[in-house]
Write an enzyme that holds these catalytic residues in place. Structure first.
Site, short mmCIF file in Angstrom:
data_model
loop_
_atom_site.label_atom_id
_atom_site.label_comp_id
_atom_site.label_asym_id
_atom_site.label_seq_id
_atom_site.Cartn_x
_atom_site.Cartn_y
_atom_site.Cartn_z
N THR A 13 0.84 -1.21 0.00
CA THR A 13 0.00 0.00 0.00
C THR A 13 0.87 1.26 0.00
O THR A 13 0.52 2.26 -0.62
CB THR A 13 -0.95 0.05 1.21
OG1 THR A 13 -0.19 0.15 2.42
CG2 THR A 13 -1.86 -1.16 1.25
N LEU A 90 18.23 -5.26 7.20
CA LEU A 90 19.42 -5.08 6.35
C LEU A 90 20.68 -4.98 7.21
O LEU A 90 20.70 -4.26 8.22
CB LEU A 90 19.27 -3.81 5.50
CG LEU A 90 18.15 -3.81 4.47
CD1 LEU A 90 18.18 -2.51 3.67
CD2 LEU A 90 18.26 -5.01 3.54
N HIS A 106 7.99 3.26 9.83
CA HIS A 106 7.63 2.34 10.93
C HIS A 106 6.33 2.82 11.56
O HIS A 106 6.16 4.03 11.77
CB HIS A 106 8.77 2.30 11.97
CG HIS A 106 8.48 1.40 13.13
ND1 HIS A 106 8.62 0.02 13.03
CD2 HIS A 106 8.04 1.66 14.38
CE1 HIS A 106 8.26 -0.51 14.20
NE2 HIS A 106 7.91 0.45 15.03
N ASP A 145 21.42 -0.38 13.97
CA ASP A 145 20.51 -0.69 15.09
C ASP A 145 19.07 -0.64 14.58
O ASP A 145 18.59 0.43 14.18
CB ASP A 145 20.67 0.35 16.22
CG ASP A 145 22.11 0.40 16.70
OD1 ASP A 145 22.59 1.51 16.95
OD2 ASP A 145 22.74 -0.67 16.73
N VAL A 146 18.38 -1.75 14.63
CA VAL A 146 17.04 -1.86 14.04
C VAL A 146 16.11 -0.74 14.54
O VAL A 146 15.95 -0.53 15.74
CB VAL A 146 16.40 -3.24 14.38
CG1 VAL A 146 14.98 -3.34 13.82
CG2 VAL A 146 17.27 -4.37 13.83
C1 GRF Z 1 2.73 -1.26 7.19
O1 GRF Z 1 1.86 -1.55 8.28
C2 GRF Z 1 3.89 -0.48 7.65
O2 GRF Z 1 3.77 -0.16 8.99
C3 GRF Z 1 5.07 -1.34 7.53
O3 GRF Z 1 4.70 -2.38 6.64
C4 GRF Z 1 3.29 -2.55 6.70
C5 GRF Z 1 2.70 -2.95 5.38
O4 GRF Z 1 2.99 -1.94 4.44
N1 GRF Z 1 6.16 -0.53 7.12
P1 GRF Z 1 2.47 -2.09 2.91
O5 GRF Z 1 0.96 -2.04 2.97
O6 GRF Z 1 2.96 -3.41 2.40
O7 GRF Z 1 3.05 -0.92 2.20
#
Ligand code: GRF
Length: 192
Positions: A13, A90, A106, A145-146
């Protein structure tokens, strides 16, 4: 024009939102490729429909070395690596070669509710269980650092107490899209 490699693991998305904004001329960038660590990622279809070259680097094949494989695919074709719903961590040389050129979105207000294992619906379950009245999302540079790299942008939203983890995830995801758009735009304008 800023050239982007967009990394995904699932629905995509974030990818679709950025594709739309580029098509609507709201973002002066080009997505040169989409890379997924999951061969079944629905986001790959979104890339193909848009005619964007896509590559699968299966996390079950490459594991912790996926960063080295990504370098081979990207070579010198991009200026920015966007982790938009990308779940692999990574490590290694890629973090040096692309220092301050890898960004991640995030779904919480870092430094809260982040780090290893904190992704997807688990984040929102933890937020609701904590009793916090505010949550949001964070766009940050990727570092060893994650989830602790330099923060670029954050967007916050109030928790009404009526949300379920799922409805909260949907509310935060909308903010993530906006946060990612704004962050990429600032980087493309040399403002970060
Ligand atoms: C989202 O919830 C976001 O927090 C994290 O990955 C999840 C899915 O993202 N970064 P998307 O719909 O695949 O872009």
């Amino acid at each position: 024009m800023l050239r982007i490699a967009f990394l995904i693991s699932g629905t995509g998305t974030n990818l679709q939102y950025i594709i739309n904004k580029i098509n609507e001329k709201e973002l002066n960038c080009v997505i040169k490729m989409v890379i997924s660590d999951n061969p079944k990622a629905i986001g790959l279809t979104k890339a193909n429909l848009q005619g964007i070259p896509s590559y699968v680097l299966d996390k079950n094949t490459y594991g912790e070395n996926i960063g080295d494989e990504i370098i081979k695919v990207i070579k010198d074709k991009v200026d920015l690596i966007v982790l938009g719903g990308f779940l692999s961590i990574l490590k290694g040389e890629i973090l040096d070669i692309y220092k301050n050129k890898i960004i991640n979105i995030h779904p919480s207000l870092i430094p809260k509710f982040c780090g290893k294992g904190m992704y997807g619906i688990k984040v929102h379950e933890a937020v609701l269980n904590s009793g916090d009245t505010i949550t949001g999302c964070t766009l940050h540079f990727v570092s060893p650092d994650v989830d602790m790299g330099t923060i670029i942008l954050q967007k916050s939203l109030n928790i009404t107490g009526e949300e379920s983890p799922k409805t909260l995830q949907e509310k935060v995801l909308k903010e993530e899209h906006r946060c990612l758009l704004e962050g990429i735009r600032l980087i493309s304008e040399g403002k970060v």
